[in-house]
Motif scaffolding. Structure first.
Motif, short mmCIF file in Angstrom:
data_model
loop_
_atom_site.label_atom_id
_atom_site.label_comp_id
_atom_site.label_asym_id
_atom_site.label_seq_id
_atom_site.Cartn_x
_atom_site.Cartn_y
_atom_site.Cartn_z
N GLU A 30 23.58 -45.36 -67.36
CA GLU A 30 22.76 -45.60 -66.17
C GLU A 30 22.77 -44.40 -65.24
O GLU A 30 21.73 -44.01 -64.69
N SER A 32 23.34 -41.28 -66.05
CA SER A 32 22.62 -40.19 -66.71
C SER A 32 21.12 -40.31 -66.45
O SER A 32 20.45 -39.32 -66.13
N GLU A 33 20.60 -41.54 -66.54
CA GLU A 33 19.17 -41.74 -66.30
C GLU A 33 18.82 -41.53 -64.83
O GLU A 33 17.80 -40.91 -64.50
#
Length: 218
Positions: A30, A32-33
């Motif tokens: 999450e 990273s996004e």
């Protein structure tokens, strides 16, 4: 800026500002996004945050934002008082009066500005300038290193207190007194005024977070 540094700075700011609350699970995918980086920089950032005490590895839950209890705050302030009082005393002994005389004037002006409802953020930047001056002029790199490691934890603790205008005005006056003592080259007074300021700051946090009774919890 390296991807890991970008991830670290974003997460660090969000944790200190309480945008990421204690107990929040920090999932690599999450994050990273959200941050627009790969999982490896996120993992490196979380490792740094854990080393600083801002996050904690929890078995089965991954990494979470560290809880902040009132007992932890008391312990932090015990250490803070020891370090900051000594830093002020050393700066007073080692003589850079003109630097702290100027800071004293700025804090006195900040006191007037706060009383008239002007910028709080400007006052926080001034507080940072005082920290930087004490770091530069206390002449003890080991003391400075320890203080720098402590400050993110202290910043989180301060966010537990409500920003009462009168307390901010009092804080500005207390900072002016510290600067005056350092500028005068009086190490004992510099340490004493620092101790008074930190005692008042801790009490404000405790008053803003009274212990819960059994009735409150039900």
């Amino acid at each position: 800026m390296r991807a890991s540094e970008k991830a670290y700075q974003n997460l660090h700011e969000d944790i200190v500002a309480w945008r990421l609350l204690p107990g929040t699970v920090l999932a690599e995918v999450e994050l990273s996004e959200r941050l627009g980086v790969s999982r490896t920089p996120v993992r490196e950032a979380l490792s740094r945050l854990t080393a600083e005490g801002l996050t904690t590895a929890k078995g089965g839950r991954g990494v979470v934002v560290t809880e902040v209890s009132l007992e932890t705050v008391r312990e932090l302030y015990e250490l803070r008082e020891t370090l900051e009082a000594k830093a002020a005393a050393l700066a007073a002994e080692r003589g850079h009066g003109e630097v702290f005389s100027e800071l004293q004037k700025r804090f006195e002006l900040a006191h007037e500005n706060l009383a008239s409802g002007k910028s709080i953020e400007e006052y926080y930047r001034l507080s940072g300038d005082l920290d930087a001056a004490l770091d530069e002029h206390c002449g003890n790199p080991f003391l400075v290193s320890t203080l720098k490691n402590l400050r993110p934890l202290l910043a989180r603790a301060r966010r537990m207190a409500q920003e009462h205008p009168r307390r901010l005005e009092a804080t500005a006056a207390e900072h002016a007194s510290i600067c005056a003592a350092v500028a005068a080259g009086n190490p004992h007074l510099a340490a004493a005024t620092t101790t008074v300021h930190l005692s008042n700051s801790l009490q404000h946090i405790l008053d803003s977070n009274p212990p819960q009774t059994e009735e409150d919890q039900n």
